[in-house]
Design a protein around this motif. Structure first.
Motif, PDB file in Angstrom:
ATOM      1  N   GLY A 154      26.213 -15.443  45.465  1.00  0.00           N
ATOM      2  CA  GLY A 154      25.557 -16.161  44.384  1.00  0.00           C
ATOM      3  C   GLY A 154      24.472 -15.319  43.744  1.00  0.00           C
ATOM      4  N   ARG A 155      23.668 -14.655  44.571  1.00  0.00           N
ATOM      5  CA  ARG A 155      22.603 -13.794  44.040  1.00  0.00           C
ATOM      6  C   ARG A 155      23.180 -12.673  43.196  1.00  0.00           C
ATOM      7  N   GLN A 156      24.266 -12.060  43.668  1.00  0.00           N
ATOM      8  CA  GLN A 156      24.899 -10.975  42.910  1.00  0.00           C
ATOM      9  C   GLN A 156      25.473 -11.460  41.591  1.00  0.00           C
ATOM     10  N   GLU A 157      25.813 -12.740  41.530  1.00  0.00           N
ATOM     11  CA  GLU A 157      26.382 -13.320  40.312  1.00  0.00           C
ATOM     12  C   GLU A 157      25.331 -14.014  39.448  1.00  0.00           C
ATOM     13  N   GLY A 158      24.047 -13.831  39.801  1.00  0.00           N
ATOM     14  CA  GLY A 158      22.979 -14.413  38.991  1.00  0.00           C
ATOM     15  C   GLY A 158      22.671 -15.859  39.308  1.00  0.00           C
ATOM     16  N   MET A 159      23.066 -16.326  40.477  1.00  0.00           N
ATOM     17  CA  MET A 159      22.783 -17.699  40.890  1.00  0.00           C
ATOM     18  C   MET A 159      21.679 -17.695  41.939  1.00  0.00           C
ATOM     19  N   GLU A 160      21.006 -18.814  42.059  1.00  0.00           N
ATOM     20  CA  GLU A 160      20.047 -19.005  43.135  1.00  0.00           C
ATOM     21  C   GLU A 160      20.598 -20.134  44.000  1.00  0.00           C
ATOM     22  N   VAL A 161      20.978 -19.801  45.240  1.00  0.00           N
ATOM     23  CA  VAL A 161      21.614 -20.771  46.134  1.00  0.00           C
ATOM     24  C   VAL A 161      20.740 -20.942  47.375  1.00  0.00           C
ATOM     25  N   GLU A 162      20.317 -22.169  47.642  1.00  0.00           N
ATOM     26  CA  GLU A 162      19.554 -22.451  48.855  1.00  0.00           C
ATOM     27  C   GLU A 162      20.486 -22.359  50.057  1.00  0.00           C
ATOM     28  N   ILE A 163      19.981 -21.810  51.165  1.00  0.00           N
ATOM     29  CA  ILE A 163      20.812 -21.615  52.353  1.00  0.00           C
ATOM     30  C   ILE A 163      21.329 -22.944  52.901  1.00  0.00           C
ATOM     31  N   ASN A 164      20.500 -23.996  52.897  1.00  0.00           N
ATOM     32  CA  ASN A 164      20.974 -25.289  53.415  1.00  0.00           C
ATOM     33  C   ASN A 164      22.037 -25.899  52.501  1.00  0.00           C
ATOM     34  N   ALA A 165      21.964 -25.612  51.205  1.00  0.00           N
ATOM     35  CA  ALA A 165      23.000 -26.079  50.277  1.00  0.00           C
ATOM     36  C   ALA A 165      24.302 -25.325  50.547  1.00  0.00           C
ATOM     37  N   ALA A 166      24.190 -24.020  50.806  1.00  0.00           N
ATOM     38  CA  ALA A 166      25.386 -23.217  51.090  1.00  0.00           C
ATOM     39  C   ALA A 166      26.038 -23.663  52.398  1.00  0.00           C
ATOM     40  N   GLU A 167      25.235 -24.006  53.405  1.00  0.00           N
ATOM     41  CA  GLU A 167      25.794 -24.500  54.673  1.00  0.00           C
ATOM     42  C   GLU A 167      26.505 -25.831  54.479  1.00  0.00           C
ATOM     43  N   ALA A 168      25.889 -26.718  53.703  1.00  0.00           N
ATOM     44  CA  ALA A 168      26.520 -28.020  53.432  1.00  0.00           C
ATOM     45  C   ALA A 168      27.819 -27.834  52.657  1.00  0.00           C
ATOM     46  N   MET A 169      27.816 -26.893  51.724  1.00  0.00           N
ATOM     47  CA  MET A 169      29.031 -26.633  50.953  1.00  0.00           C
ATOM     48  C   MET A 169      30.130 -26.074  51.848  1.00  0.00           C
ATOM     49  N   ALA A 170      29.785 -25.128  52.730  1.00  0.00           N
ATOM     50  CA  ALA A 170      30.776 -24.554  53.648  1.00  0.00           C
ATOM     51  C   ALA A 170      31.385 -25.641  54.523  1.00  0.00           C
ATOM     52  N   GLU A 171      30.535 -26.526  55.021  1.00  0.00           N
ATOM     53  CA  GLU A 171      31.021 -27.617  55.865  1.00  0.00           C
ATOM     54  C   GLU A 171      31.916 -28.573  55.083  1.00  0.00           C
ATOM     55  N   SER A 172      31.522 -28.890  53.853  1.00  0.00           N
ATOM     56  CA  SER A 172      32.322 -29.826  53.051  1.00  0.00           C
ATOM     57  C   SER A 172      33.656 -29.218  52.638  1.00  0.00           C
ATOM     58  N   CYS A 173      33.726 -27.896  52.623  1.00  0.00           N
ATOM     59  CA  CYS A 173      34.967 -27.199  52.266  1.00  0.00           C
ATOM     60  C   CYS A 173      35.810 -26.883  53.492  1.00  0.00           C
TER      61      CYS A 173
END
Length: 175
Positions: free
Chosen positions: A75-94
């Motif tokens: 996300g950072r490399q693509e110009g996004m700001e992603v919170e780590i807890n949001a990324a963990e929740a997304m990984a789990e939901s996927c």
């Protein structure tokens, strides 16, 4: 540029072809091109006959924290700001499916940049709170988690309770 041949699901070979594994072994012996054989069931009898002709590399399924850290970095490399807890929740939901996480990041980024999300206008920022509000849009569909046997039954038998429904409703019930 060197080429290679990828043989996926070699543990599933032999279901319809009687000499598939023997032919693959002969191809490995003769080929000057590297052949990558991928399987899910390393202990399968069919795969054991192949092991003496291959280098055995074992991989584990990545954990949600590993996937989340990588999603934050991408996300950072693509110009996004992603919170780590949001990324963990997304990984789990996927379902810890890396491809689905990447797809979700891309969808999130496109929607935020086009002004379709809440927050700071066109910036692509993913917070835990925003993720929870939009989680139903990016969750891995339950239909994708159906076993191949259940999927086959759904296709062959069709969905129940759709008598008299139009063809579009019947088609949509499969997805």
């Amino acid at each position: 540029m060197q080429r290679c041949i990828i043989m996926d699901e070699v543990d599933g070979m032999g279901a319809g072809d009687r000499s598939g594994m023997a032919e693959l072994i002969q191809m490995i012996k003769k080929s000057k091109v590297p052949i990558i054989c991928i399987c899910n069931d390393r202990s399968s009898q069919k795969v054991r006959s192949l092991t003496q002709y291959c280098m055995d590399l074992r991989y584990r399924r990545p954990t949600k924290s590993v996937i989340a850290r990588r999603a934050v970095e991408i996300g950072r490399q693509e110009g996004m700001e992603v919170e780590i807890n949001a990324a963990e929740a997304m990984a789990e939901s996927c379902g810890n499916d890396i491809r689905q996480v990447l797809n979700s990041l891309q969808m999130w980024s496109c929607k935020k940049r086009s002004g379709g999300g809440s927050g700071s206008g066109g910036s692509a920022r993913m917070t835990y709170r925003d993720l929870k509000e939009r989680q139903n849009e990016i969750n891995k569909d339950e239909v994708l988690r159906v076993s191949m046997f259940d999927a086959c039954r759904l296709i062959v038998e069709g969905s129940r309770g759709l008598s008299g429904a139009d063809s579009r409703a019947v088609t949509n019930s499969l997805f």
